[in-house]
Motif scaffolding. Structure first.
Motif, mmCIF file in Angstrom:
data_model
loop_
_atom_site.group_PDB
_atom_site.id
_atom_site.type_symbol
_atom_site.label_atom_id
_atom_site.label_comp_id
_atom_site.label_asym_id
_atom_site.label_seq_id
_atom_site.Cartn_x
_atom_site.Cartn_y
_atom_site.Cartn_z
ATOM 1 N N ARG A 111 18.864 -23.390 -30.800
ATOM 2 C CA ARG A 111 19.760 -23.757 -29.706
ATOM 3 C C ARG A 111 20.031 -22.605 -28.746
ATOM 4 N NH1 ARG A 111 22.743 -28.634 -30.456
ATOM 5 N NH2 ARG A 111 21.585 -29.897 -31.970
ATOM 6 N N GLY A 112 19.960 -21.376 -29.250
ATOM 7 C CA GLY A 112 20.323 -20.238 -28.415
ATOM 8 C C GLY A 112 19.156 -19.518 -27.777
ATOM 9 N N VAL A 113 17.918 -19.778 -28.251
ATOM 10 C CA VAL A 113 16.749 -19.100 -27.703
ATOM 11 C C VAL A 113 15.753 -20.112 -27.127
ATOM 12 C CG1 VAL A 113 14.820 -17.541 -28.151
ATOM 13 C CG2 VAL A 113 17.014 -17.174 -29.308
ATOM 14 N N PHE A 114 15.201 -20.955 -27.997
ATOM 15 C CA PHE A 114 14.165 -21.884 -27.544
ATOM 16 C C PHE A 114 14.702 -22.927 -26.558
ATOM 17 C CE2 PHE A 114 12.378 -20.557 -31.728
ATOM 18 C CZ PHE A 114 11.261 -19.909 -31.220
ATOM 19 N N GLY A 115 15.902 -23.445 -26.845
ATOM 20 C CA GLY A 115 16.502 -24.433 -25.946
ATOM 21 C C GLY A 115 16.709 -23.887 -24.540
ATOM 22 N N PRO A 116 17.410 -22.752 -24.386
ATOM 23 C CA PRO A 116 17.621 -22.196 -23.043
ATOM 24 C C PRO A 116 16.317 -21.828 -22.328
ATOM 25 C CG PRO A 116 19.207 -21.280 -24.577
ATOM 26 C CD PRO A 116 18.246 -22.087 -25.396
ATOM 27 N N LEU A 117 15.315 -21.327 -23.060
ATOM 28 C CA LEU A 117 14.044 -20.984 -22.427
ATOM 29 C C LEU A 117 13.377 -22.219 -21.825
ATOM 30 C CD1 LEU A 117 12.482 -18.398 -24.916
ATOM 31 C CD2 LEU A 117 13.276 -17.966 -22.581
ATOM 32 N N PHE A 118 13.413 -23.317 -22.585
ATOM 33 C CA PHE A 118 12.793 -24.534 -22.075
ATOM 34 C C PHE A 118 13.594 -25.102 -20.896
ATOM 35 C CE2 PHE A 118 11.986 -29.109 -21.947
ATOM 36 C CZ PHE A 118 10.600 -29.100 -21.854
ATOM 37 N N VAL A 119 14.917 -25.054 -20.991
ATOM 38 C CA VAL A 119 15.757 -25.545 -19.892
ATOM 39 C C VAL A 119 15.509 -24.716 -18.631
ATOM 40 C CG1 VAL A 119 18.128 -25.812 -19.072
ATOM 41 C CG2 VAL A 119 17.525 -26.539 -21.383
ATOM 42 N N TYR A 120 15.343 -23.413 -18.791
ATOM 43 C CA TYR A 120 15.046 -22.551 -17.640
ATOM 44 C C TYR A 120 13.754 -22.995 -16.952
ATOM 45 C CZ TYR A 120 13.462 -18.474 -15.010
ATOM 46 O OH TYR A 120 12.993 -17.650 -14.026
ATOM 47 N N LYS A 121 12.709 -23.245 -17.749
ATOM 48 C CA LYS A 121 11.440 -23.715 -17.183
ATOM 49 C C LYS A 121 11.625 -25.051 -16.465
ATOM 50 C CE LYS A 121 7.624 -23.442 -19.335
ATOM 51 N NZ LYS A 121 6.531 -23.579 -20.354
ATOM 52 N N LEU A 122 12.458 -25.905 -17.046
ATOM 53 C CA LEU A 122 12.693 -27.225 -16.470
ATOM 54 C C LEU A 122 13.446 -27.123 -15.141
ATOM 55 C CD1 LEU A 122 12.092 -30.154 -17.134
ATOM 56 C CD2 LEU A 122 14.247 -30.259 -18.411
ATOM 57 N N VAL A 123 14.461 -26.262 -15.095
ATOM 58 C CA VAL A 123 15.229 -26.081 -13.861
ATOM 59 C C VAL A 123 14.343 -25.518 -12.763
ATOM 60 C CG1 VAL A 123 17.100 -24.777 -12.787
ATOM 61 C CG2 VAL A 123 17.465 -25.851 -15.014
ATOM 62 N N VAL A 124 13.523 -24.529 -13.102
ATOM 63 C CA VAL A 124 12.607 -23.941 -12.121
ATOM 64 C C VAL A 124 11.642 -25.004 -11.593
ATOM 65 C CG1 VAL A 124 10.698 -22.308 -11.816
ATOM 66 C CG2 VAL A 124 12.761 -21.597 -13.041
ATOM 67 N N PHE A 125 11.146 -25.838 -12.494
ATOM 68 C CA PHE A 125 10.226 -26.919 -12.116
ATOM 69 C C PHE A 125 10.864 -27.836 -11.080
ATOM 70 C CE2 PHE A 125 9.165 -31.410 -12.865
ATOM 71 C CZ PHE A 125 7.803 -31.415 -12.599
ATOM 72 N N TYR A 126 12.090 -28.268 -11.339
ATOM 73 C CA TYR A 126 12.752 -29.194 -10.414
ATOM 74 C C TYR A 126 13.172 -28.506 -9.119
ATOM 75 C CZ TYR A 126 12.912 -33.112 -13.676
ATOM 76 O OH TYR A 126 12.565 -34.156 -14.503
#
Length: 248
Positions: free
Chosen positions: A183-198
């Motif tokens: 929740r503290g490493v993999f989750g935020p990393l993926f969310v960051y990629k998702l936000v950048v994508f959008y």
């Protein structure tokens, strides 16, 4: 298992399934438990029925089901992905009902469940795109489910059963550690990629701004609350260990 078309819904079937599992736990598996703990244990039982299966189903839906899988964050939802959404929506409906009936004061969990339902329902029934990324986030959220539910059931019984207390003490640091990393490493990393994508227009014409922006608000809030929760657990663990060392 491909029993549904894109336009159909399996929510009623899965809702009945989770209701049956909940009642099975309440009246059979945990019938001799304390009255106040039986509902929570039954909630854990439906969480077990949802957590690991949904990780497997999401993996299959995203990477194995289609001969030409759409690995695009804003790709159109496939029929199997919509089935997985229905599987999870039904779970959150029943578990939200559990909290409203037995612990209505637990507003944080109720708000969390309602927010997750909003994301799933809008992605599945309103937008029809973006399910690939949402299911990856669901996989990350539920991959710790076996540890969390074993820990929760042991916690409910630790004051009454010595074996449960041993399981609780032994499992706590491992559960907290895995939960923190996911929740503290993999989750935020993926969310960051998702936000950048959008933000770079990856979802233009497919996922409207109101949808992905609201999804990100819900997801980021859920991650922050998860980290606050596990931080409190770590703090309590350190306090308990320190107290035991002083007594020992």
């Amino acid at each position: 298992m491909e029993i549904l078309t894109l336009g159909s819904s399996s929510i009623p079937i899965f809702t009945l399934m989770y209701t049956f599992i909940y009642l099975l736990g309440y009246f059979i598996f945990f019938k001799n438990w304390d009255t106040e703990k039986k509902p929570d244990a039954s909630s854990c039982l439906i969480s077990i029925a949802h957590g690991t299966p949904v990780v497997i189903l999401s993996t299959y839906a995203n990477f194995l089901h289609s001969q030409t899988p759409q690995h695009h964050f804003a790709s159109q939802n496939t029929p199997f992905q919509t089935l997985v959404f229905d599987f999870s929506i039904a779970y959150f409906i029943i578990d939200t009902s559990h909290y409203l009936i037995f612990t209505p004061h637990d507003r944080l969990f109720i708000a969390h469940h309602v927010a997750v339902l909003y994301v799933f329902i809008t992605c599945r029934y309103v937008v029809g795109y973006g399910g690939f990324a949402i299911l990856i986030l669901l996989m990350l959220a539920e991959v710790t489910s076996p540890l969390q539910n074993a820990w929760s059931l042991a916690r409910y019984r630790k004051d009454e059963v010595a074996a449960a207390a041993r399981v609780y003490r032994g499992l706590s640091p491992y559960f907290y550690g895995v939960y923190t990393v996911v929740r503290g490493v993999f989750g935020p990393l993926f969310v960051y990629k998702l936000v950048v994508f959008y933000l770079n227009g990856g979802g233009d014409g497919l996922v409207p701004m109101w949808a992905w922006a609201s999804w990100m608000v819900v997801i980021v809030s859920a991650i922050l609350l998860s980290m606050l929760w596990v931080s409190c657990l770590w703090l309590n663990l350190f306090k308990e260990r320190s107290k035991m060392r002083k007594l020992g």
